[in-house]
Design a protein around this motif. Structure first.
Motif, PDB file in Angstrom:
ATOM      1  N   SER A   1      32.768 -13.993 -19.904  1.00  0.00           N
ATOM      2  CA  SER A   1      33.284 -15.267 -19.436  1.00  0.00           C
ATOM      3  C   SER A   1      31.662 -15.979 -19.098  1.00  0.00           C
ATOM      4  CB  SER A   1      33.783 -15.095 -18.069  1.00  0.00           C
ATOM      5  OG  SER A   1      35.086 -14.569 -18.489  1.00  0.00           O
ATOM      6  N   PRO A   2      31.791 -17.144 -18.738  1.00  0.00           N
ATOM      7  CA  PRO A   2      30.674 -17.706 -18.192  1.00  0.00           C
ATOM      8  C   PRO A   2      30.033 -17.487 -16.985  1.00  0.00           C
ATOM      9  CG  PRO A   2      32.282 -19.663 -19.012  1.00  0.00           C
ATOM     10  CD  PRO A   2      32.816 -18.136 -18.979  1.00  0.00           C
ATOM     11  N   ALA A   3      28.802 -17.365 -16.989  1.00  0.00           N
ATOM     12  CA  ALA A   3      28.295 -16.572 -15.520  1.00  0.00           C
ATOM     13  C   ALA A   3      28.790 -17.481 -14.269  1.00  0.00           C
ATOM     14  CB  ALA A   3      26.458 -16.833 -15.594  1.00  0.00           C
ATOM     15  N   ASP A   4      28.796 -18.793 -14.535  1.00  0.00           N
ATOM     16  CA  ASP A   4      29.622 -19.416 -13.306  1.00  0.00           C
ATOM     17  C   ASP A   4      31.271 -19.482 -12.998  1.00  0.00           C
ATOM     18  OD1 ASP A   4      30.110 -21.157 -15.407  1.00  0.00           O
ATOM     19  OD2 ASP A   4      29.171 -22.945 -14.527  1.00  0.00           O
ATOM     20  N   ASP A   5      31.747 -18.549 -13.795  1.00  0.00           N
ATOM     21  CA  ASP A   5      33.145 -18.377 -13.333  1.00  0.00           C
ATOM     22  C   ASP A   5      33.307 -16.974 -12.500  1.00  0.00           C
ATOM     23  OD1 ASP A   5      36.102 -18.860 -14.299  1.00  0.00           O
ATOM     24  OD2 ASP A   5      35.798 -16.797 -14.992  1.00  0.00           O
ATOM     25  N   ARG A   6      34.352 -16.960 -11.885  1.00  0.00           N
ATOM     26  CA  ARG A   6      34.800 -16.088 -11.201  1.00  0.00           C
ATOM     27  C   ARG A   6      36.014 -15.638 -11.585  1.00  0.00           C
ATOM     28  NH1 ARG A   6      30.150 -15.986 -11.200  1.00  0.00           N
ATOM     29  NH2 ARG A   6      28.757 -15.584  -9.704  1.00  0.00           N
ATOM     30  N   HIS A   7      36.396 -14.314 -11.667  1.00  0.00           N
ATOM     31  CA  HIS A   7      37.862 -13.893 -12.230  1.00  0.00           C
ATOM     32  C   HIS A   7      38.728 -13.305 -10.977  1.00  0.00           C
ATOM     33  CE1 HIS A   7      40.556 -13.702 -15.435  1.00  0.00           C
ATOM     34  NE2 HIS A   7      40.854 -12.304 -14.865  1.00  0.00           N
ATOM     35  N   VAL A   8      40.092 -13.888 -10.950  1.00  0.00           N
ATOM     36  CA  VAL A   8      40.979 -13.131 -10.084  1.00  0.00           C
ATOM     37  C   VAL A   8      41.511 -11.966 -10.546  1.00  0.00           C
ATOM     38  CG1 VAL A   8      42.996 -13.668  -8.620  1.00  0.00           C
ATOM     39  CG2 VAL A   8      41.630 -15.503  -8.858  1.00  0.00           C
ATOM     40  N   VAL A   9      41.540 -10.825  -9.889  1.00  0.00           N
ATOM     41  CA  VAL A   9      42.346  -9.516 -10.591  1.00  0.00           C
ATOM     42  C   VAL A   9      42.950  -9.059  -9.638  1.00  0.00           C
ATOM     43  CG1 VAL A   9      40.661  -8.825 -12.357  1.00  0.00           C
ATOM     44  CG2 VAL A   9      40.105  -8.185 -10.130  1.00  0.00           C
ATOM     45  N   ALA A  10      44.198  -8.308  -9.813  1.00  0.00           N
ATOM     46  CA  ALA A  10      44.991  -7.256  -8.920  1.00  0.00           C
ATOM     47  C   ALA A  10      45.361  -8.079  -7.832  1.00  0.00           C
ATOM     48  CB  ALA A  10      43.863  -6.070  -8.286  1.00  0.00           C
ATOM     49  N   LEU A  11      45.649  -9.355  -8.165  1.00  0.00           N
ATOM     50  CA  LEU A  11      46.516 -10.109  -6.956  1.00  0.00           C
ATOM     51  C   LEU A  11      47.626  -9.601  -6.845  1.00  0.00           C
ATOM     52  CD1 LEU A  11      46.842 -12.589  -5.199  1.00  0.00           C
ATOM     53  CD2 LEU A  11      47.177 -13.985  -7.004  1.00  0.00           C
ATOM     54  N   TRP A  12      48.280  -9.415  -5.657  1.00  0.00           N
ATOM     55  CA  TRP A  12      49.672  -8.813  -5.388  1.00  0.00           C
ATOM     56  C   TRP A  12      49.965  -9.109  -4.019  1.00  0.00           C
ATOM     57  CZ3 TRP A  12      51.798  -4.872  -2.340  1.00  0.00           C
ATOM     58  CH2 TRP A  12      53.221  -4.622  -2.610  1.00  0.00           C
ATOM     59  N   VAL A  13      51.338  -9.392  -3.849  1.00  0.00           N
ATOM     60  CA  VAL A  13      51.797  -9.778  -2.610  1.00  0.00           C
ATOM     61  C   VAL A  13      52.981  -8.782  -2.543  1.00  0.00           C
ATOM     62  CG1 VAL A  13      52.912 -11.513  -1.009  1.00  0.00           C
ATOM     63  CG2 VAL A  13      50.781 -11.929  -2.428  1.00  0.00           C
ATOM     64  N   ALA A  14      53.104  -8.157  -1.236  1.00  0.00           N
ATOM     65  CA  ALA A  14      54.346  -7.231  -0.919  1.00  0.00           C
ATOM     66  C   ALA A  14      55.770  -8.142  -1.031  1.00  0.00           C
ATOM     67  CB  ALA A  14      54.263  -6.641   0.188  1.00  0.00           C
ATOM     68  N   PRO A  15      56.797  -7.627  -1.591  1.00  0.00           N
ATOM     69  CA  PRO A  15      58.006  -8.535  -1.714  1.00  0.00           C
ATOM     70  C   PRO A  15      58.465  -9.052  -0.424  1.00  0.00           C
ATOM     71  CG  PRO A  15      58.165  -6.592  -3.163  1.00  0.00           C
ATOM     72  CD  PRO A  15      57.014  -6.405  -2.336  1.00  0.00           C
ATOM     73  N   GLU A  16      58.521  -8.205   0.440  1.00  0.00           N
ATOM     74  CA  GLU A  16      58.825  -8.642   1.853  1.00  0.00           C
ATOM     75  C   GLU A  16      58.046  -9.939   2.635  1.00  0.00           C
ATOM     76  OE1 GLU A  16      56.156  -5.297   2.852  1.00  0.00           O
ATOM     77  OE2 GLU A  16      57.654  -5.539   1.367  1.00  0.00           O
ATOM     78  N   VAL A  17      57.137 -10.352   2.061  1.00  0.00           N
ATOM     79  CA  VAL A  17      56.451 -11.271   2.587  1.00  0.00           C
ATOM     80  C   VAL A  17      56.160 -12.369   1.418  1.00  0.00           C
ATOM     81  CG1 VAL A  17      55.375 -10.281   4.508  1.00  0.00           C
ATOM     82  CG2 VAL A  17      54.077 -10.230   2.460  1.00  0.00           C
ATOM     83  N   ARG A  18      56.368 -12.306   0.322  1.00  0.00           N
ATOM     84  CA  ARG A  18      56.421 -13.472  -0.693  1.00  0.00           C
ATOM     85  C   ARG A  18      57.108 -14.809  -0.291  1.00  0.00           C
ATOM     86  NH1 ARG A  18      57.550  -9.538  -6.011  1.00  0.00           N
ATOM     87  NH2 ARG A  18      55.558  -8.280  -5.834  1.00  0.00           N
ATOM     88  N   ARG A  19      56.252 -15.664  -0.661  1.00  0.00           N
ATOM     89  CA  ARG A  19      56.817 -17.217  -0.567  1.00  0.00           C
ATOM     90  C   ARG A  19      56.640 -17.575   0.894  1.00  0.00           C
ATOM     91  NH1 ARG A  19      57.776 -19.848  -5.062  1.00  0.00           N
ATOM     92  NH2 ARG A  19      58.488 -18.838  -6.670  1.00  0.00           N
ATOM     93  N   ARG A  20      55.530 -16.852   1.556  1.00  0.00           N
ATOM     94  CA  ARG A  20      55.333 -17.195   2.957  1.00  0.00           C
ATOM     95  C   ARG A  20      53.841 -17.673   3.050  1.00  0.00           C
ATOM     96  NH1 ARG A  20      58.330 -12.364   6.220  1.00  0.00           N
ATOM     97  NH2 ARG A  20      60.552 -12.827   5.178  1.00  0.00           N
TER      98      ARG A  20
END
Length: 162
Positions: A76-95
């Protein structure tokens, strides 16, 4: 209420806990294998935290309810940062937890001088696609088949930083 904070190397057990939970509960959205990551020793988790900024979402009782990491993706370009391993527990999703996790990555990327933040999303992961689009990411039409299942496809999404 959930607090987002950057994990340091001494938080390795919390990061291990949330990562393994994410793979147990939502293994179909990650490229990693639960069986493989269960074998990682403390030294591996510490190395991950040294090499990739990681944030955890903690509730008032100190339980980890989400996580995200940021990398500079190879190729990827040097001026790009990449999101990995994003996860939210089901009991707090949409909050707002996912939103807050993406915000800290955006802020960290800007602090490093990045121009963009990107992530890969599988078409069928509607919740993640919805969150990402609402958070300002746009589709790129850059697509590829998943190595673990070529019948499934991911697309790259990008957010331009100001």
């Amino acid at each position: 209420m959930v607090q987002i904070r950057k994990a340091d190397e001494n938080d390795w057990a919390l990061v291990q806990q949330v990562r393994l939970r994410s793979l147990r509960e939502d293994d179909d959205v990650f490229g990693a294998s639960l069986a493989r990551e269960e074998m990682f020793k403390e030294s591996h988790w510490r190395m991950r935290l040294r090499s990739s900024p990681t944030w955890i979402a903690l509730d008032d009782d100190g339980a980890v309810r989400g996580c995200v990491s940021m990398i500079q993706e190879p190729g990827s370009p040097a001026d790009d940062r990449h999101v990995v391993a994003l996860w939210v527990a089901p009991e707090v999703r949409r909050r707002g937890v996912g939103w807050a996790l993406l915000d800290v990555v955006r802020e960290a990327a800007q602090a490093e001088g990045a121009r963009t933040v990107s992530l890969w999303l599988e078409d069928s992961n509607h919740g993640a696609v919805d969150l990402s689009v609402r958070a300002g990411f746009t589709r790129t039409s850059e697509r590829h088949q998943l190595t673990r299942d070529p019948s499934r496809v991911e697309e790259r999404y990008v957010r331009t930083l100001t």
